[in-house]
Design an enzyme around this catalytic site. Structure first.
Site, PDB file in Angstrom:
ATOM      1  N   TRP B 365       0.960  -1.262   0.080  1.00 12.74           N
ATOM      2  CA  TRP B 365       0.042   0.151   0.050  1.00 12.74           C
ATOM      3  C   TRP B 365       0.976   1.134  -0.047  1.00 12.74           C
ATOM      4  O   TRP B 365       0.353   2.422  -0.390  1.00 12.74           O
ATOM      5  CB  TRP B 365      -0.956  -0.001   1.305  1.00 12.74           C
ATOM      6  CG  TRP B 365      -0.373   0.123   2.525  1.00 12.74           C
ATOM      7  CD1 TRP B 365       1.071  -0.392   2.979  1.00 12.74           C
ATOM      8  CD2 TRP B 365      -0.810   0.857   3.623  1.00 12.74           C
ATOM      9  NE1 TRP B 365       1.411   0.083   4.253  1.00 12.74           N
ATOM     10  CE2 TRP B 365       0.374   1.010   4.627  1.00 12.74           C
ATOM     11  CE3 TRP B 365      -1.575   1.964   3.876  1.00 12.74           C
ATOM     12  CZ2 TRP B 365       0.247   1.666   5.837  1.00 12.74           C
ATOM     13  CZ3 TRP B 365      -1.641   2.649   5.084  1.00 12.74           C
ATOM     14  CH2 TRP B 365      -0.747   2.436   5.945  1.00 12.74           C
ATOM     15  N   ASP B 366       2.233   1.105   0.184  1.00 13.39           N
ATOM     16  CA  ASP B 366       2.926   2.256   0.478  1.00 13.39           C
ATOM     17  C   ASP B 366       2.939   3.160  -1.082  1.00 13.39           C
ATOM     18  O   ASP B 366       2.824   4.257  -0.823  1.00 13.39           O
ATOM     19  CB  ASP B 366       4.750   1.807   0.318  1.00 13.39           C
ATOM     20  CG  ASP B 366       4.686   0.809   1.538  1.00 13.39           C
ATOM     21  OD1 ASP B 366       4.110   0.160   1.914  1.00 13.39           O
ATOM     22  OD2 ASP B 366       6.084   1.061   2.148  1.00 13.39           O
ATOM     23  N   LYS B 601       2.569   0.115  16.213  1.00 13.96           N
ATOM     24  CA  LYS B 601       3.662   0.174  15.467  1.00 13.96           C
ATOM     25  C   LYS B 601       3.549   1.600  14.369  1.00 13.96           C
ATOM     26  O   LYS B 601       4.346   2.102  14.193  1.00 13.96           O
ATOM     27  CB  LYS B 601       3.823  -0.757  14.309  1.00 13.96           C
ATOM     28  CG  LYS B 601       5.076  -1.240  13.514  1.00 13.96           C
ATOM     29  CD  LYS B 601       4.823  -2.563  12.744  1.00 13.96           C
ATOM     30  CE  LYS B 601       5.947  -2.591  11.889  1.00 13.96           C
ATOM     31  NZ  LYS B 601       5.625  -3.799  10.874  1.00 13.96           N
ATOM     32  N   GLN B 602       2.449   1.960  13.964  1.00 10.60           N
ATOM     33  CA  GLN B 602       2.116   3.176  13.564  1.00 10.60           C
ATOM     34  C   GLN B 602       0.721   3.600  13.858  1.00 10.60           C
ATOM     35  O   GLN B 602      -0.118   2.925  14.019  1.00 10.60           O
ATOM     36  CB  GLN B 602       2.265   3.125  12.021  1.00 10.60           C
ATOM     37  CG  GLN B 602       1.426   2.260  11.228  1.00 10.60           C
ATOM     38  CD  GLN B 602       1.812   2.021   9.582  1.00 10.60           C
ATOM     39  OE1 GLN B 602       1.690   2.952   8.995  1.00 10.60           O
ATOM     40  NE2 GLN B 602       1.986   0.794   9.240  1.00 10.60           N
ATOM     41  N   ASP B 784     -14.831  32.402  29.793  1.00  7.14           N
ATOM     42  CA  ASP B 784     -15.097  31.462  30.893  1.00  7.14           C
ATOM     43  C   ASP B 784     -16.254  32.342  31.616  1.00  7.14           C
ATOM     44  O   ASP B 784     -16.066  33.460  31.744  1.00  7.14           O
ATOM     45  CB  ASP B 784     -13.839  30.897  31.718  1.00  7.14           C
ATOM     46  CG  ASP B 784     -14.570  30.050  32.839  1.00  7.14           C
ATOM     47  OD1 ASP B 784     -15.372  29.331  32.393  1.00  7.14           O
ATOM     48  OD2 ASP B 784     -14.022  30.002  33.741  1.00  7.14           O
ATOM     49  N   LEU B 785     -17.003  31.630  32.399  1.00  3.53           N
ATOM     50  CA  LEU B 785     -17.893  32.299  33.079  1.00  3.53           C
ATOM     51  C   LEU B 785     -17.585  32.763  34.584  1.00  3.53           C
ATOM     52  O   LEU B 785     -17.343  33.690  35.019  1.00  3.53           O
ATOM     53  CB  LEU B 785     -19.388  31.594  33.079  1.00  3.53           C
ATOM     54  CG  LEU B 785     -20.473  32.241  33.673  1.00  3.53           C
ATOM     55  CD1 LEU B 785     -20.790  33.757  33.496  1.00  3.53           C
ATOM     56  CD2 LEU B 785     -21.645  31.549  33.842  1.00  3.53           C
ATOM     57  N   ASP B 786     -17.549  31.347  35.301  1.00  5.03           N
ATOM     58  CA  ASP B 786     -17.359  31.427  36.770  1.00  5.03           C
ATOM     59  C   ASP B 786     -16.042  31.844  37.108  1.00  5.03           C
ATOM     60  O   ASP B 786     -14.831  31.288  36.516  1.00  5.03           O
ATOM     61  CB  ASP B 786     -17.531  30.167  37.450  1.00  5.03           C
ATOM     62  CG  ASP B 786     -18.850  29.500  37.397  1.00  5.03           C
ATOM     63  OD1 ASP B 786     -19.842  30.554  37.179  1.00  5.03           O
ATOM     64  OD2 ASP B 786     -19.169  28.358  37.639  1.00  5.03           O
ATOM     65  N   THR B 792     -19.546  32.691  40.470  1.00  6.71           N
ATOM     66  CA  THR B 792     -20.483  31.633  41.061  1.00  6.71           C
ATOM     67  C   THR B 792     -19.701  30.389  41.952  1.00  6.71           C
ATOM     68  O   THR B 792     -20.520  29.571  42.209  1.00  6.71           O
ATOM     69  CB  THR B 792     -21.301  31.319  40.038  1.00  6.71           C
ATOM     70  OG1 THR B 792     -20.374  30.634  39.133  1.00  6.71           O
ATOM     71  CG2 THR B 792     -22.245  32.273  39.454  1.00  6.71           C
ATOM     72  N   LYS B 820     -12.758  23.340  39.837  1.00  6.40           N
ATOM     73  CA  LYS B 820     -13.123  24.576  38.687  1.00  6.40           C
ATOM     74  C   LYS B 820     -13.142  24.288  37.303  1.00  6.40           C
ATOM     75  O   LYS B 820     -12.197  23.456  36.838  1.00  6.40           O
ATOM     76  CB  LYS B 820     -11.860  25.210  39.235  1.00  6.40           C
ATOM     77  CG  LYS B 820     -12.069  26.370  40.401  1.00  6.40           C
ATOM     78  CD  LYS B 820     -10.994  27.676  40.429  1.00  6.40           C
ATOM     79  CE  LYS B 820     -11.493  28.540  41.621  1.00  6.40           C
ATOM     80  NZ  LYS B 820     -10.211  29.451  41.499  1.00  6.40           N
ATOM     81  N   SER B 889     -18.493  28.688  28.555  1.00  9.61           N
ATOM     82  CA  SER B 889     -18.546  28.009  30.042  1.00  9.61           C
ATOM     83  C   SER B 889     -19.128  26.436  30.040  1.00  9.61           C
ATOM     84  O   SER B 889     -19.687  26.173  29.189  1.00  9.61           O
ATOM     85  CB  SER B 889     -19.393  28.812  30.583  1.00  9.61           C
ATOM     86  OG  SER B 889     -19.783  28.206  32.086  1.00  9.61           O
ATOM     87  N   ALA B 890     -18.395  25.723  31.025  1.00  7.14           N
ATOM     88  CA  ALA B 890     -18.935  24.269  31.225  1.00  7.14           C
ATOM     89  C   ALA B 890     -20.369  24.265  31.599  1.00  7.14           C
ATOM     90  O   ALA B 890     -20.716  23.168  31.882  1.00  7.14           O
ATOM     91  CB  ALA B 890     -17.781  23.469  31.807  1.00  7.14           C
ATOM     92  N   LYS B 920     -13.549  20.898  29.085  1.00  6.16           N
ATOM     93  CA  LYS B 920     -11.709  21.355  29.477  1.00  6.16           C
ATOM     94  C   LYS B 920     -11.375  20.140  30.433  1.00  6.16           C
ATOM     95  O   LYS B 920     -11.989  19.517  31.229  1.00  6.16           O
ATOM     96  CB  LYS B 920     -11.827  22.556  30.326  1.00  6.16           C
ATOM     97  CG  LYS B 920     -13.096  23.766  29.487  1.00  6.16           C
ATOM     98  CD  LYS B 920     -13.042  24.773  30.397  1.00  6.16           C
ATOM     99  CE  LYS B 920     -14.183  25.895  29.809  1.00  6.16           C
ATOM    100  NZ  LYS B 920     -14.472  26.980  30.475  1.00  6.16           N
ATOM    101  N   GLU B 944      -9.676  32.763  30.964  1.00  5.69           N
ATOM    102  CA  GLU B 944     -10.045  31.561  32.014  1.00  5.69           C
ATOM    103  C   GLU B 944      -9.602  31.911  33.309  1.00  5.69           C
ATOM    104  O   GLU B 944      -8.445  32.694  33.391  1.00  5.69           O
ATOM    105  CB  GLU B 944      -9.362  30.288  31.379  1.00  5.69           C
ATOM    106  CG  GLU B 944     -10.181  29.507  30.545  1.00  5.69           C
ATOM    107  CD  GLU B 944     -11.448  28.861  31.394  1.00  5.69           C
ATOM    108  OE1 GLU B 944     -11.425  29.085  32.568  1.00  5.69           O
ATOM    109  OE2 GLU B 944     -12.148  28.201  30.820  1.00  5.69           O
ATOM    110  N   ASP B 945     -10.227  31.535  34.660  1.00  6.57           N
ATOM    111  CA  ASP B 945      -9.513  31.454  35.916  1.00  6.57           C
ATOM    112  C   ASP B 945      -9.135  30.010  36.293  1.00  6.57           C
ATOM    113  O   ASP B 945      -8.445  30.086  37.362  1.00  6.57           O
ATOM    114  CB  ASP B 945     -10.667  32.052  36.538  1.00  6.57           C
ATOM    115  CG  ASP B 945     -11.593  30.966  36.953  1.00  6.57           C
ATOM    116  OD1 ASP B 945     -12.027  30.285  35.973  1.00  6.57           O
ATOM    117  OD2 ASP B 945     -12.062  31.020  38.141  1.00  6.57           O
TER     118      ASP B 945
END
Lengths: 997, 997
Positions: B365-366, B601-602, B784-786, B792, B820, B889-890, B920, B944-945
């Site tokens: 197949w190479d 192997k690959q 991000d939200l929080d 929150t 978090k 946000s998550a 995340k 992000e925090d």
């Protein structure tokens, strides 16, 4: 019995059949565990393949791989066809005698199971009109290792003739060469056995040879005596002895007249060992053994042989009352298994015994799983010897484990000298289960024999090294289960699978047993073991932990154990599209095609359920057997006996007997068409397994001995003896009862034997016996609820109808009929399917819950008046007769309904349907009911109004009463049909049970 | 560049290195697609293995299997080492000249990529003190099939000497014999090439030979001319020609003085074909070709060669601005790939080209997966020829499918003449994917070339027969998915698996493409195809259905595509416990041990994600690459280039370049230590793939051409051309911009070319160009939200605390820190794990629901005052600058919170966390946000925090701003850290983006 005569103690053939001569040569083999002589005609013609084999004596040759990889087995090993002592050529009036050309008046060959002799008598007429009787006899001595003895005589009854007879050692035999069938054929590039010495004397000679590559040497000495009888007994005319190539022949000549006879006796001894072993002189040993046998004479050796066999049959005979044919076949099989077993602790039992060259004389798991049970229970000394062989190759197995990146010992899948010789690892080395098979056989031997010495040394070492293999081979998955990846189970039609159920189950047993065995050793033995194998306590803990966490595939949909992790994902084989001539599949389809499908060569999960019997419920076994049977080709000769045992266990007596017939007659009927390459020793042993474990229902799981007899319909009785507890347990089965007795050979103090008849435990003191009836007796009646006790069917219908209407789906009375006796979830499945609709699991759960809420709410309308007529009366009758009443309803609301009906106290037991894996038509609910009631299943009656229920009752082996109501559909399979329980009394049910076989 | 000099257009070596001579012979090979001459020294010493090969000319030999089974490949095939024309032996003053013994003053070998010549110059001093200059030149002609030309000259610069030179045809070459490495070594039991004719003339000769078993014959003719130069050009002294065994040699002698030179030119022609083909006289053809080449002379052939190569380089050169070493390595690789490709439609490209005997000269197949892309885009005529070879073996592939119980055609895993020659089916025939690989290459060729004639005949037939294979091989499971069982994917470290993802994905592509192709054919072509292959419309429907239902393993826990169905169940390989010398694993571990583990192997799933690029999200590719990379050994030389391309795609530029260096220098550095057995042609081709698909980000999925450039850090530019749309697309990459141009050769009317730069579609008319900037520009900010917009976190903490307390479990602030940015379900998992507790899925769902109810209820306390400081200002700034604000946000409650905070209208987009597979630190949420906002990911900033959030932003390739609060923990990987959004303006973010490479 086909071409063979029926004789209870012999295999007899009275016609000459050149076409079938190959299988006949295998069938008429005489062997002594160490030496095997195929049943070829003394004159050499007609013949398929003349063969003489020494168990364990082999040549090796480098395996050529198309593409080699690390760790592949290095050498082929092939049991050699050694110099042939069977040849007696005859000349009459200068013409060679040939069975094919002669005018035969009478012909008979007889393999006698009690004398161990192969005897042939031929009467024929010469061209001169003279009439001659030729008689030839041979045996392979059990008493004298590697010694064979021959007696050849020719008597004239009419006329006279010039007679010459030539006999000696033919140094020229070769192995059969490779054919297309991978199961047969040697792979030698050069002649494997090199003659090193040929010496002759007037009355015999000596041949020595060595193998080209395997480093072995052999000697064969023959001593010949000849005389004439008739007028007066005299020595035969002295003849000459001549060398011819690698062979020698003694010639004896006589002029015989009517009434005169020329007799030759020949004693032959073989010896073999390591080439260059200075401690032995094989030639001297062989000559001495031949001389000794010759001095004793043929008839003395026959007497020795008969003593050995008398002893064997006393312990091993299986007596079937009812069929001389079956008796003959069973004895034929036992005789061959006995002949095949190595006796020196350095050899085992070849797949084809010493009857031919199929599988190159290799030892497989066949020995431990199929043959060892016979020896364990009839000739424990031979079982010990076979297992000692495994101990003798433990170092080679340790080395093999190392090469395979494992700890402990990995026994070779096939071998002679202990090194792996399987040239196709997916169906060879990948069968790691052989470690557990060997451990299992050792475990069983110890449990039956109580052989403490073996337990402390050989068994303990095997236990430790096999347990180590498993502990190192498996891995804990993220779910905490111990998994074994990339192995092949006994069923070679699947390969390189994960969590092969057989392998994992047997490995679990191996690990547990090893831990127990080591823990049970006396302190000294434990220490000695520790220093021999460097054992640490944490290791043993590890074994227990792995065993406890062992993964066993289970499919919740079907309730069966898939053969391996991926099995249920694969498509079924197209059996309908596979013509008969395409079997065995392995010869007509590429392995990739076979591996890709659900198709079995042998049912290995079912085998595990036999071997590890107590680990599975009866319902589980029934499901599994029924699932696997239609997917099993039986291309393996090892499958029939196991199918027979498990069909017997699940109560399918027709199938049990059919499979038994296939295994008991496999070679006599040449079922696989390859008996010429040697007999199927494991299948022959399987006929004993089928009778003892199948029809007598013997189980020996973990040292607990139990019986659950079920005689085939056309047998009146079956008797046999088993060596257990230091004595012999006699089992005599008749149609109506079974008698257990316990005898000990010597008057030593022996303890009692603890046994189980069905679930009843009892003890037998030495010299005592105990009889149990096998007749059915009414012990419990198992009732369905809806339609039998009360009619909630309408309430169900209305609840479903309301729910299904709300969804806008189709629902009617006809569809409702299909829901009878079916669980809530399954009912919804049927409704959705009928509407061609799919739903998520959570939607289904919600609907089923709502339907149930509707239904449960409607139950409040039920009162005591809703009990169907006849129910209270029958329940009262059962109470009077002390018969248990059990409710086996699929309804989770059953207790609530009974309460509403005022029947809660009338039922001894209500089986909780959530405690079972599969509902009706699976028998589990009924089997659980009987079990909880402590009633043997055959002593139960089930009462049902739905077909699924009747099917479940029948599958459970119980008597089935169908309640059809007025004009209801007929219930197929019911032993009795009633319109209502009004028609039934306890007496009716008792009579019903009695009438059922 | 190791021992080689840096030269942009040549491989140059100026020292003699007898140790490394094997790899040097491979590297210095000259070849013409049909004929290959290893770079062995003319004198024959020092030498590892002298080799001359004719592409497609082979001998076969029965494969010996240790244990054979139905359907196994029957024959080994081995490309033969044919009679050698390269030999020139030199004698000076009666002593044989040897590089090893001579006093060498100067030594240089040069393989010139523009002239196609191998040139060697050696200056040495004789014992007499005379000084000589030896120059040898050779080429394998592209213009003249199977013709080679040699020029040999010796000039004296000081002193004088008696010179003899011998040259002719050495009929004695043999193939290297088998070693322990399964990848090399011939398997001949007898000499494979039998000389049939040897004729000599004064100025040359002829050798004919035939193969013993494969039915082929060959001829080789040589014509030699010699002359002296110096004082006056004259013919050399006439010499003699002599036969020696199967060889012949012409001898030329001269007495040379300083300034004089002896020159020999030799023209050689090979021909081969079927033995006994009456239509051809190979000898006559060879002699005519040799005569013609000889008459033209060496310099004329060099000129022809240069023209061919000029044309090649015009289309194929990859110019890297920044590194002469890399330019040289890339050109070296391209030169060898060009040399290796068969050009006659009956031969393909051997795994080692014509540079050595590794892999026996087989085609794999190479060719289609690694080499064809180069030819498709630089020399479509050669791509067509390579694909025509596959069409030429279609009948053999049909027959193979039949043997394998399949419909359609099954191409051989490895072959020369079209028949399967893989002797180990688990890593051979089981690689069914080759069918899809071939189809894929054909599909790509058609899309780039628009070759309608090929589409209608060869391509259509290949499409139909490969699609049939897949439709017949798979089965619909009970879940309705189309599954393919028991195959091996490109990664040979797993074998015989179910639903190998690569195989299924490529099969799906194959099925869809075949259906489309057939449907798109003109009526006449469709009818002609129908009669050629008996095609029915239902069949095509079946292909579409199978493609639509194709199973592709997916693991919801990790979010990755497992390589196969069982892959995730297997344990990881113990990489830490595997020392370096145990690689490659296949030479040190039994296949069972390798197959049992997660070790590659690959990475074949990663390869599928490259080939079928548009079928996978970027997040998916990132997850999969990161999952597989640490589990990949790279034992296959095919893996590096794919790893490079995909590392580039996912933005891991360091890895992309490291893998590129491994593939581009594989043979120059002899990375695998086996360059002596031939060069890794697929890896060489891989360096082009790595540059074009990797650094230029070219994708050609389903005929859509797109670029997403990402230049390596130390490159200033990269330019190349691709043959598409009937012309040449020029791509010129610099650090800051990319220029696309479109040229057509002739002034025919050509349509415009449609392309994509990143996600921007545009058209290029012939002669036009278009430039795009590659600089980062702020397009979207993802919040991000929080902890970023509002706090929150406290509310979450309190809700968890209340719920967890109610369960009697441990929960504190420290544990809370770990939650978090983590989803609800994952948070509960962390809490349970910390408490050492397990729960059922339904229990978990219930708890998470209750916690959320508590939390949601508590949200009602939020008001506009709870927006953190700086947020409103930044959002307002973004609006002014036209930069999108996206909430990533998550939290599933984000919309509700925004509403409470009065920010609903401030955000252009709120990404629904339930729409993504993995939260995340997986980048999916951010990538989805950018995608929805229509912003290129590099033009985005994420804020992000939490560490998981920063990790996700970085994995997405975006600029990361960390909000640390007062005294919060440092966020690793943030490009900028702030205490609150007060510190940020749009301008800050713009500058931040500019500062990031």
């Amino acid at each position: 019995m086909g071409a063979y005569e029926i004789d209870e103690w012999a295999l007899v053939k009275t016609s000459l059949d050149p076409e079938g001569i190959g299988s006949e040569e295998s069938l008429f083999t005489v062997a002594s565990g160490g030496l095997g002589l195929r049943g070829d005609h003394e004159e050499g013609d007609p013949s398929f393949h003349r063969g003489t084999y020494l168990n364990g004596f082999f040549e090796q040759e480098t395996i050529n791989y198309g593409e080699i990889a690390y760790g592949y087995a290095e050498n082929h090993q092939t049991m050699l066809n050694v110099p042939d002592a069977k040849l007696f050529r005859l000349e009459l009036d200068g013409h060679p005698f040939s069975l094919k050309l002669a005018r035969i008046d009478r012909y008979e060959r007889r393999l006698d199971f009690r004398s161990g002799e192969l005897v042939r008598m031929v009467t024929f007429t010469l061209a001169s009109g003279a009439v001659a009787e030729l008689e030839t006899r041979r045996l392979a001595s059990f008493a004298r290792p590697l010694v064979a003895s021959f007696r050849w005589s020719l008597r004239l009854t009419e006329g006279c003739a010039e007679v010459s007879v030539f006999t000696g050692i033919d140094g020229g035999p070769r192995n059969l060469t490779a054919a297309d069938d991978p199961r047969v054929g040697a792979k030698f590039s050069e002649r494997p056995l090199i003659p090193t010495r040929l010496e002759v004397a007037e009355d015999g000679g000596l041949v020595e040879a060595r193998t080209r590559r395997s480093g072995l040497a052999m000697a064969c000495a023959a001593r010949i005596r000849a005389w004439r009888t008739g007028v007066a007994r005299t020595e035969g005319e002295r003849g000459t002895t001549m060398k011819l190539g690698d062979s020698f022949f003694c010639v004896r000549r006589a002029s015989l007249s009517a009434g005169e006879e020329l007799v030759l006796e020949k004693a032959v001894a073989y010896r073999w060992g390591l080439a260059g072993d200075e401690g032995r002189d094989l030639a001297v040993e062989a000559v001495a053994a031949a001389d000794s046998a010759s001095e004793a004479g043929y008839s003395a050796l026959t007497a020795e042989q008969r003593r050995e066999l008398d002893s064997f049959w006393r312990d091993a005979d299986l007596f079937v009352d009812g069929s001389a044919e079956i008796r003959q076949a069973l004895r034929f099989n036992l005789f061959h298994v006995f002949q095949a077993a190595g006796r020196d602790g350095r050899t085992s039992l070849c797949a084809k015994g010493l009857t031919g060259e199929g599988y190159q004389g290799h030892y497989f798991w066949d020995t431990e799983i199929y043959a060892c049970p016979i020896f364990t229970y009839t000739r424990p000394d031979l079982a010990r010897s076979l297992l000692a062989y495994r101990h003798s190759i433990l170092d080679a197995a340790r080395e093999r484990a190392r090469v395979m990146s494992q700890r402990g010992a990995l026994f070779p899948w096939r071998t002679i000298d202990g090194r792996e010789t399987s040239a196709y690892y997916p169906a060879g080395t990948a069968q790691y289960h052989i470690d557990a098979d060997i451990a299992y056989a050792v475990q069983k031997y110890l449990a039956a024999s109580g052989d403490g010495a073996f337990a402390e040394k050989e068994a303990a070492e095997i236990a430790v090294e096999t347990a180590r293999l498993w502990a190192g081979l498996g891995r804990y998955g993220e779910d905490g289960l111990f998994r074994i990846h990339c192995v092949t189970g006994p069923d070679e039609y699947s390969a390189l699978v994960d969590d092969n159920a057989y392998t994992n189950l047997m490995a679990r047993n191996n690990l547990r047993w090893a831990a127990c065995l080591v823990d049970s050793l006396p302190q000294a033995a434990r220490e000695s073991l520790g220093s021999a194998v460097g054992l640490r306590d944490e290791e043993i803990e590890g074994w227990r932990r792995a065993a406890g966490a062992m993964a066993v595939p289970f499919d919740p949909v079907t309730g069966i154990h898939p053969q391996d992790d991926g099995f249920m994902n694969r498509p079924d084989w197209d059996f309908a599209g596979t013509p008969r001539e395409k079997y065995p599949l392995l010869l007509h389809f590429h392995p990739l095609v076979i591996y890709r499908h659900r198709v079995l060569k042998q049912p290995d999960l079912v085998l595990a359920e036999f071997l590890l019997s107590a680990e599975f419920s009866r319902a589980q076994k029934i499901r599994d057997f029924r699932f696997y049977e239609p997917r099993t080709t039986g291309d393996s000769s090892l499958s029939h006996c196991i199918q027979s045992v498990m069909a017997a266990e699940i109560g399918d007596h027709g199938k049990a007997y059919d499979y038994f017939l296939k295994t008991v007659r496999m070679d006599l009927d040449d079922v696989h068409g390859n008996a010429r390459d040697g007999l199927h020793l494991a299948a022959m042993a399987g006929s004993w397994i089928s009778a003892v474990y199948g029809f007598a229902g013997f189980r020996d799981y973990d040292g607990r001995f139990s019986f659950d007899p079920r005689l085939p319909d056309d047998w009146k009785g079956l008797s046999f003896r088993l060596a257990v507890g230091g004595g012999r347990l006699g089992v005599e089965l008749s149609r109506d009862e079974v008698r257990y007795s316990f005898e000990v050979d010597r008057k030593e103090t022996r303890g009692s034997l603890t046994l189980f008849h069905r679930d009843t435990e009892f003890s037998l003191a030495p010299g005592k016996h105990r009889v149990f009836s096998l007749k059915r007796q009414l012990r419990a009646v198992l009732f369905d609820l809806d339609g039998v006790i009360t009619d909630t069917a309408r309430l169900h219908y209305l609840a479903w109808k309301a729910e299904v209407d709300a969804l806008g789906l189709k629902f009617d009375e006809k569809l409702n009929e299909r829901l009878k006796g079916v669980s809530r979830e399954a009912s919804l499945g049927i409704i959705l399917e009928a509407n061609g609709l799919e739903m998520t699991a959570s939607e289904r759960i919600a609907i089923a819950r709502r339907k149930n809420e509707r239904y449960v709410a409607s139950l409040d309308v039920l009162t005591e008046r809703d009990v169907l007529s006849g129910v209270r009366e029958l329940l009262a009758g059962l109470r009077v007769h002390g018969v248990s009443a059990v409710l086996t309803s699929a309804s989770k609301n059953a207790p609530r309904i009974l309460e509403r009906l005022g029947l809660s106290k009338e039922f001894e037991l209500v089986v909780d349907p959530s405690s079972i894996v599969k509902g009706k038509p699976d028998p589990e609910l009924f089997l659980r009911g009987a079990e909880l009631a402590g009633a043997y299943r055959l002593d139960c009656v089930g009462i049902e109004d739905a077909q699924a229920g009747i099917d479940a009752i029948r599958a459970a082996g119980m008597a089935a009463v169908g309640v059809c109501g007025e004009g209801g559909p007929e219930l197929i399979g019911a032993h009795r049909s009633v319109k209502s329980l009004n028609e039934l009394t306890v007496e009716h049910l008792e009579r019903l049970l009695e009438s059922i076989r």
